[in-house]
Design an enzyme around this catalytic site. Structure first.
Site, PDB file in Angstrom:
ATOM      1  N   SER A  50      23.339  14.330  47.601  1.00 42.13           N
ATOM      2  CA  SER A  50      22.256  14.057  46.639  1.00 42.13           C
ATOM      3  C   SER A  50      22.349  15.034  45.472  1.00 42.13           C
ATOM      4  CB  SER A  50      20.904  14.216  47.332  1.00 42.13           C
ATOM      5  OG  SER A  50      20.684  15.582  47.635  1.00 42.13           O
ATOM      6  N   ASP A  83      24.450  10.155  46.350  1.00 44.50           N
ATOM      7  CA  ASP A  83      23.210   9.507  46.813  1.00 44.50           C
ATOM      8  C   ASP A  83      22.145   9.616  45.712  1.00 44.50           C
ATOM      9  OD1 ASP A  83      21.528   8.317  48.710  1.00 44.50           O
ATOM     10  OD2 ASP A  83      20.847  10.259  49.499  1.00 44.50           O
ATOM     11  N   ASP A 105      20.539   4.901  40.963  1.00 39.15           N
ATOM     12  CA  ASP A 105      19.219   4.432  41.409  1.00 39.15           C
ATOM     13  C   ASP A 105      18.277   4.374  40.210  1.00 39.15           C
ATOM     14  OD1 ASP A 105      16.795   3.877  42.463  1.00 39.15           O
ATOM     15  OD2 ASP A 105      16.715   5.589  43.837  1.00 39.15           O
ATOM     16  N   ASN A 257      21.521   4.628  55.766  1.00 38.83           N
ATOM     17  CA  ASN A 257      21.401   6.027  55.314  1.00 38.83           C
ATOM     18  C   ASN A 257      20.548   6.870  56.252  1.00 38.83           C
ATOM     19  OD1 ASN A 257      22.727   5.107  53.061  1.00 38.83           O
ATOM     20  ND2 ASN A 257      21.233   5.906  51.600  1.00 38.83           N
ATOM     21  N   ILE A 258      21.085   8.025  56.620  1.00 39.09           N
ATOM     22  CA  ILE A 258      20.374   8.919  57.540  1.00 39.09           C
ATOM     23  C   ILE A 258      20.463  10.353  57.034  1.00 39.09           C
ATOM     24  CG2 ILE A 258      20.394   9.873  59.890  1.00 39.09           C
ATOM     25  CD1 ILE A 258      21.535   7.016  60.713  1.00 39.09           C
ATOM     26  N   SER A 260      17.005  12.539  57.288  1.00 36.03           N
ATOM     27  CA  SER A 260      15.925  13.253  57.986  1.00 36.03           C
ATOM     28  C   SER A 260      16.286  13.587  59.433  1.00 36.03           C
ATOM     29  CB  SER A 260      14.637  12.421  57.959  1.00 36.03           C
ATOM     30  OG  SER A 260      14.195  12.269  56.628  1.00 36.03           O
TER      31      SER A 260
HETATM   32  P1  13P Z   1      15.881   9.241  55.757  1.00 37.39           P
HETATM   33  O1  13P Z   1      14.890  10.150  55.090  1.00 37.39           O
HETATM   34  O2  13P Z   1      15.182   8.175  56.523  1.00 37.39           O
HETATM   35  O3  13P Z   1      16.878   9.968  56.552  1.00 37.39           O
HETATM   36  O4  13P Z   1      16.682   8.483  54.580  1.00 37.39           O
HETATM   37  C1  13P Z   1      17.786   9.083  53.943  1.00 37.39           C
HETATM   38  C2  13P Z   1      18.237   8.337  52.745  1.00 37.39           C
HETATM   39  O5  13P Z   1      17.890   7.210  52.489  1.00 37.39           O
HETATM   40  C3  13P Z   1      19.177   9.031  51.854  1.00 37.39           C
HETATM   41  O6  13P Z   1      19.440   8.285  50.713  1.00 37.39           O
HETATM   42  O1  G3H Z   2      17.009  10.089  49.874  1.00 34.05           O
HETATM   43  C1  G3H Z   2      16.912  11.309  49.885  1.00 34.05           C
HETATM   44  C2  G3H Z   2      17.795  12.094  50.767  1.00 34.05           C
HETATM   45  O2  G3H Z   2      17.154  12.376  51.981  1.00 34.05           O
HETATM   46  C3  G3H Z   2      18.249  13.344  50.058  1.00 34.05           C
HETATM   47  O3  G3H Z   2      17.246  14.287  50.037  1.00 34.05           O
HETATM   48  O4  G3H Z   2      17.211  14.875  47.621  1.00 34.05           O
HETATM   49  O5  G3H Z   2      16.179  16.392  49.341  1.00 34.05           O
HETATM   50  O6  G3H Z   2      18.674  16.155  49.183  1.00 34.05           O
HETATM   51  P1  G3H Z   2      17.328  15.517  48.987  1.00 34.05           P
HETATM   52 ZN    ZN Z   3      17.818   7.129  50.010  1.00 31.83          ZN
END
Ligand code: 13P
Ligand code: G3H
Ligand code: ZN
Length: 312
Positions: A50, A83, A105, A257-258, A260
């Site tokens: 990200s 991301d 996005d 996407n994972i 959390s």
């Molecule tokens: P979670 O917060 O559900 O893990 O989603 C992550 C995500 O979508 C990253 O783009």
């Molecule tokens: O979608 C968001 C992802 O969980 C990335 O989170 O922007 O805090 O790195 P972050």
């Molecule tokens: Zn996301």
């Protein structure tokens, strides 16, 4: 093999009725935990970075760590993906800097603006052999600096997806069907339910086209319990039920996407470690089990949720 795009991965996932895991990476231990699990299980994998991860760890550090993972896991395809890119400049910087896939996005912008910005990124990316994920619809939760309240989140309108995909030329499309970012996805006491009707309608409109699900952590309650028992305070943390993600993975959804769940796994182990060993202060002592927890969680997802083991 070198870093790959998602083109081949998604084609095989679509035809094979499984999904590829896209895991957020922020440091060495996370990259090791994910890629060691994927390597052992012969699973394709997407490592995603990200804007916040780049600000935290530095673009070059992350690319070099991912290059090391690629070198050490030569038998599996690994994609390096941006991301939630929010500007052309950020996407360009990642394309120029070795990523094989980017997400633009612009889902919070009006439809025409989303198309225009996505198109601009697609043209530059495709000229450089990089693929592009775009988004239509708005997820609730927190994405980097953008916070979307649940009542402002909107499901994707299936009647818009063909025009969007055609005019932008994007390679995959993230849609909103009730997932959300973070560890608090549903109000306690409510029944978590994804809108499979919206997913089905979108995929009917775009046959063969890879769909992406963001916000797909399942917030395992064993991690939440360990966190809360060891000084944490995360009441009411709830995720997407694994069976619903498994159902999505069998459909046109090719990328799940994972992030959390990685955070929860590491936090649970480290909180417990500190409680159990108040005298320890060597970071390797607590980062080792934290890395193992990421590995085990990812291995579980690959086998039981994504169904992509053995598909490398
Ligand atoms: P979670 O917060 O559900 O893990 O989603 C992550 C995500 O979508 C990253 O783009
Ligand atoms: O979608 C968001 C992802 O969980 C990335 O989170 O922007 O805090 O790195 P972050
Ligand atoms: Zn996301």
């Amino acid at each position: 093999m070198p870093l790959v795009t998602t083109t081949e991965m998604f084609k095989k996932a679509y035809d094979g009725g499984y999904a590829v895991g896209a895991f957020n990476v922020n440091n060495m231990e996370i990259i090791q935990g994910i890629t060691e699990a994927a390597g052992e299980l012969k699973a394709p994998v997407i490592l995603q970075v990200s804007k916040g991860a780049r600000a935290y760890a530095n673009h070059t550090y992350l690319v070099k760590l991912v290059e090391a993972a690629v070198q050490l896991n030569p038998e599996i395809p690994i994609c390096l993906h941006l991301d939630h890119g929010d500007t052309f400049e950020l996407c360009k910087s990642c394309i120029d800097g070795g990523f094989t896939s980017v997400m633009i996005d612009a889902s919070s912008k009006p439809f025409e603006e989303n198309i225009a910005l996505t198109r601009q990124v697609v043209e530059y990316a495709h000229d450089h052999g990089v693929v592009v994920e775009a988004e239509l619809g708005t997820l609730a939760g927190v994405e980097d600096e953008v916070s979307v309240e649940a009542d402002k989140a909107m499901y994707t309108h299936p009647e818009e997806v063909v025009e969007f995909a055609t005019r932008t030329g994007c390679d995959s499309l993230a849609i909103a069907i009730g997932t959300s970012h973070g560890a608090y996805k549903f109000k306690p006491g409510t029944k978590p339910q994804l809108r499979f009707d919206v997913l089905e309608e979108c995929s009917k409109q775009l046959p063969g086209f890879p769909i992406v699900l963001h916000g797909s952590s399942s917030v395992p309650q064993e991690f939440v319990k360990i966190i809360n028992e060891n000084g944490g305070n995360m009441p009411g943390a709830i995720g997407i039920p694994e069976e619903q993600l498994r159902q999505a993975a069998r459909s046109a959804v090719c990328k799940i996407n994972i992030d959390s769940d990685i955070r929860l796994a590491m936090t649970a182990v480290i909180r417990k470690y500190f409680n159990d060993h108040p005298d320890h202060f060597d970071p390797r002592q607590y980062l080792k089990p934290a890395r193992q927890a990421v590995h085990d969680m990812v291995a579980h997802k690959i086998v039981n949720v994504l169904g992509c083991d053995g598909k490398a």
